[in-house]
Write a protein that holds these residues in place. Structure first.
Motif, short mmCIF file in Angstrom:
data_model
loop_
_atom_site.label_atom_id
_atom_site.label_comp_id
_atom_site.label_asym_id
_atom_site.label_seq_id
_atom_site.Cartn_x
_atom_site.Cartn_y
_atom_site.Cartn_z
N PHE A 49 0.84 -1.20 0.00
CA PHE A 49 0.00 0.00 0.00
C PHE A 49 0.87 1.24 0.00
CE2 PHE A 49 0.87 -0.76 4.45
CZ PHE A 49 1.00 0.50 5.01
N VAL A 50 0.28 2.35 -0.40
CA VAL A 50 0.93 3.64 -0.34
C VAL A 50 -0.11 4.65 0.10
CG1 VAL A 50 0.49 4.28 -2.75
CG2 VAL A 50 2.46 5.24 -1.57
N ILE A 51 0.35 5.67 0.82
CA ILE A 51 -0.53 6.76 1.25
C ILE A 51 -0.09 8.03 0.54
CG2 ILE A 51 -1.44 8.06 3.21
CD1 ILE A 51 -0.42 5.79 5.05
N LEU A 52 -1.01 8.68 -0.16
CA LEU A 52 -0.70 9.92 -0.87
C LEU A 52 -1.37 11.09 -0.16
CD1 LEU A 52 -1.32 8.76 -4.56
CD2 LEU A 52 0.81 8.69 -3.26
N ASP A 53 -0.63 12.18 0.00
CA ASP A 53 -1.20 13.37 0.62
C ASP A 53 -0.65 14.61 -0.07
OD1 ASP A 53 -1.68 15.60 2.64
OD2 ASP A 53 -2.62 13.91 3.66
N ALA A 54 -1.52 15.57 -0.32
CA ALA A 54 -1.12 16.79 -1.02
C ALA A 54 -0.36 17.76 -0.13
CB ALA A 54 -2.35 17.49 -1.60
N GLN A 55 -0.50 17.60 1.19
CA GLN A 55 0.15 18.54 2.11
C GLN A 55 1.64 18.22 2.29
OE1 GLN A 55 -1.59 21.15 3.05
NE2 GLN A 55 -3.42 20.30 2.07
N ASP A 56 2.33 19.11 2.99
CA ASP A 56 3.76 18.94 3.21
C ASP A 56 4.08 17.92 4.29
OD1 ASP A 56 4.27 20.92 1.35
OD2 ASP A 56 4.29 22.51 2.84
N ASP A 57 3.08 17.58 5.09
CA ASP A 57 3.34 16.69 6.22
C ASP A 57 2.05 16.00 6.63
OD1 ASP A 57 4.72 15.41 8.31
OD2 ASP A 57 5.93 17.20 8.70
N ARG A 58 2.14 15.16 7.64
CA ARG A 58 1.01 14.35 8.09
C ARG A 58 0.02 15.19 8.90
NH1 ARG A 58 3.61 17.05 11.36
NH2 ARG A 58 4.10 16.26 13.45
N GLY A 59 -1.16 14.61 9.14
CA GLY A 59 -2.07 15.22 10.10
C GLY A 59 -3.32 15.84 9.55
N GLY A 60 -3.36 16.13 8.23
CA GLY A 60 -4.57 16.73 7.68
C GLY A 60 -4.90 18.06 8.35
N THR A 61 -6.08 18.12 8.96
CA THR A 61 -6.52 19.32 9.66
C THR A 61 -5.50 19.81 10.67
OG1 THR A 61 -8.86 18.76 9.43
CG2 THR A 61 -8.28 20.23 11.22
N TRP A 62 -4.89 18.89 11.38
CA TRP A 62 -3.96 19.28 12.45
C TRP A 62 -2.65 19.81 11.90
CZ3 TRP A 62 -6.97 19.99 16.14
CH2 TRP A 62 -8.07 19.14 16.33
N TRP A 63 -2.38 19.59 10.64
CA TRP A 63 -1.22 20.17 9.99
C TRP A 63 -1.55 21.52 9.37
CZ3 TRP A 63 3.77 20.35 9.79
CH2 TRP A 63 4.41 20.93 8.69
N THR A 64 -2.73 21.62 8.74
CA THR A 64 -3.07 22.85 8.01
C THR A 64 -3.57 23.96 8.92
OG1 THR A 64 -5.33 22.06 7.53
CG2 THR A 64 -3.62 21.57 5.90
N HIS A 65 -4.18 23.60 10.06
CA HIS A 65 -4.73 24.62 10.95
C HIS A 65 -3.65 25.12 11.91
CE1 HIS A 65 -9.30 23.65 10.43
NE2 HIS A 65 -8.68 23.93 9.32
N ARG A 66 -3.32 26.41 11.77
CA ARG A 66 -2.23 26.99 12.57
C ARG A 66 -2.71 28.17 13.41
NH1 ARG A 66 2.41 25.60 9.53
NH2 ARG A 66 1.92 23.66 8.43
N TYR A 67 -3.99 28.36 13.52
CA TYR A 67 -4.46 29.55 14.23
C TYR A 67 -4.25 29.41 15.74
CZ TYR A 67 -8.74 26.67 14.71
OH TYR A 67 -9.63 25.66 14.97
N PRO A 68 -4.19 30.53 16.46
CA PRO A 68 -3.92 30.49 17.91
C PRO A 68 -4.94 29.64 18.67
CG PRO A 68 -3.70 32.73 17.09
CD PRO A 68 -4.28 31.92 15.96
N GLY A 69 -4.42 28.79 19.54
CA GLY A 69 -5.29 27.99 20.40
C GLY A 69 -5.87 26.75 19.76
N VAL A 70 -5.50 26.42 18.51
CA VAL A 70 -6.13 25.29 17.82
C VAL A 70 -6.07 24.03 18.69
CG1 VAL A 70 -4.00 24.73 16.56
CG2 VAL A 70 -6.22 23.98 15.67
#
Length: 504
Positions: A49-70
């Motif tokens: 198997f292989v996992i493909l992701d468009a982001q720079d790193d793992r985590g999905g929401t937890w990687w893309t969301h950088r706002y204070p207090g997330v």
């Protein structure tokens, strides 16, 4: 038509490189994809198997969301995986959740299987070849790769990471301050000593406001209509008791998991069977946490019944603490226009602002906006129905993960992966290489219903996206969005030979 040598068509074709063949291709390296990969490795160790992701790193929401207090808006004992004990507080910050996911990746040796910055753009099924051909663009190089797979597993989440929902109001172009959306938070944004207006009243707004209020001059929540809130402790008192007894973390995890599941089931049942009582419970639990004389009727009494939209979690009542301390305030009104230095609302009041945060939600994405075809015919998902919220009618060898709205997302990740793994085993036993969800003769008179029934769940992001999403029927197995209390009984017993799945 034979391309002329040197044309753009021929050059584009030459640029496509072979990505290889795998038994299972997983799209998405967030909580869904990592959970699916764990179960696949555990139960089918010989499958590639292989996992493909468009982001720079793992985590999905937890990687893309950088706002204070997330942070999580679900407890981590149920948001965490069934197999992986959570050892921290019940409500956790985004970085703590990423660290937890890193442990799962390390323990399952998943790093070697993940390809970051790989955006899936097209998926083509061939019945003749009995496989999917998946086109992928490298976000860093622009290179196009072509993978093939026997089974496609969409674990991409449910919203568009690149394009948040951003309403336009009159005068925004002349506002002299900064306007930001939480989904694309600038790393260099300094809110210290600034007047901040947060437009919105949901989970994101209630997370942002206490964090911003720590250093901002003042934060105003500007909401068109109120939401329901629930203020549990960051750390459950039962967790404190159990850890003091020094019992194994696996036991603490399971006990707390069951406790939180029971609490979620109670809230869900109350919302359906006694919504007025649940409304009173939620309102009265907030009242002692608010400033004296606070107009709870105006600012915290929603227009909908409990759980028709998400109940926002405010751990330890931190939002209410910011209100009590005068660091934050609430305005419930409509927006008339932006001025150079403020927002004018329907009452005529002007709310001065240096920074406006539009916590206005997001847009749902149907299967990551990937272009699907089956035997050369484009798949119009709006004309298809779901099979148990896991597969799509007429689409072979493809499953997807979509979590719960009223419970932790990951509770359903575990249930879905259990069923998909059981389906793989069932196909293996039958000697089948293809499975297609197919309407049965008894389903020809089935009523086709929208993706989400507004009477059940009608959050703005759901209602805005109904027209781009698949449908459901009026009977099993063509329904979805059931509650965890139902599905934990239904899915493990689901009949894989009831005629709704056609094997070849």
């Amino acid at each position: 038509m034979t391309p002329v040598p040197g044309t753009a068509l021929q050059q584009h074709t030459a640029e496509i490189q072979d990505g290889g063949h795998v038994d299972v291709l997983i799209v998405g390296a967030g909580v869904s994809g990592i959970g699916a990969a764990h179960h696949l490795r555990d139960r089918f160790p010989d499958r590639s198997f292989v996992i493909l992701d468009a982001q720079d790193d793992r985590g999905g929401t937890w990687w893309t969301h950088r706002y204070p207090g997330v942070r999580s808006d679900s407890d981590l004992f149920t948001y965490g995986y069934r197999h992986k004990p959570w050892r921290g507080p019940s409500i956790a910050a985004g970085k703590e959740i990423l660290a937890y996911l890193d442990e799962v990746i390390d323990e399952n040796d998943l790093d070697q299987h993940i390809r970051y910055r790989h955006r899936v753009t097209a998926a083509r099924w061939s019945t003749e070849d009995r496989r999917w051909t998946v086109e992928v663009t490298r976000e860093d190089t622009g290179q196009v790769l072509r993978f093939t797979t026997d089974f496609l597993w969409m674990c991409h989440g449910y919203y568009n990471h690149a394009e948040p929902y951003q309403p336009q109001w009159s005068g925004m172009d002349r506002f002299q301050g900064s306007v930001v959306h939480p989904q694309s938070w600038p790393e260099d944004l300094d809110h210290s000593g600034k007047r901040v207006v947060v437009i919105g009243s949901g989970s994101t707004a209630s997370t942002l406001i206490p964090a911003l209020a720590e250093t901002a001059e003042h934060v105003t929540m500007l909401q068109r209509s109120p939401s329901y809130y629930f203020a549990p402790p960051v750390t459950h008192e039962l967790a404190v008791t159990l850890r003091a007894l020094d019992i194994p973390e696996e036991w603490t995890h399971e006990i707390l998991r069951r406790q939180y599941v029971s609490q979620q089931h109670w809230l869900t049942r109350m919302s359906r069977e006694a919504p007025d009582e649940l409304h009173t419970f939620l309102i009265e639990s907030m009242r002692p946490l608010l400033p004296e004389g606070f107009d709870i009727e105006k600012h915290f009494t929603p227009r909908y019944r409990p759980w028709q939209q998400r109940i926002a979690v405010v751990p330890d009542g931190d939002l209410f603490a910011a209100l009590r301390e005068g660091k934050a305030s609430i305005v419930t009104d409509t927006i008339e226009e932006f001025t150079e230095n403020s927002i004018r609302v329907g009452s005529g009041e002007e709310i001065e602002a240096d920074i406006v945060v539009t916590a206005t939600g997001f847009n749902l994405s149907a299967f990551g906006d990937v272009a699907f075809t089956v035997d050369g015919e484009p798949v119009d998902f709006t004309q298809r129905v779901t099979w148990r919220g896991i597969m799509i009618s007429g689409v072979p060898n493809m499953a997807y993960v979509f979590g719960y709205f009223r419970h932790s997302w990951t509770l359903r990740v575990d249930l879905v992966t259990d069923l998909v793994d059981r389906l793989h085993r069932h196909m293996q036993d039958k000697g089948a290489t293809v499975v297609v969800p197919t309407l049965r003769p008894e389903d020809t008179d089935m009523e086709i219903r929208p993706w989400s029934d507004p009477e059940n769940f009608n959050a703005g992001y759901v209602m805005r996206s109904q027209h781009v999403l698949f449908k459901q029927g009026d009977r099993e197995p063509w329904v979805h969005m059931l509650e965890h209390e139902q599905e934990r009984e239904i899915l493990p017993k689901a009949d894989l030979d009831d005629g709704s799945l056609v094997y070849r």
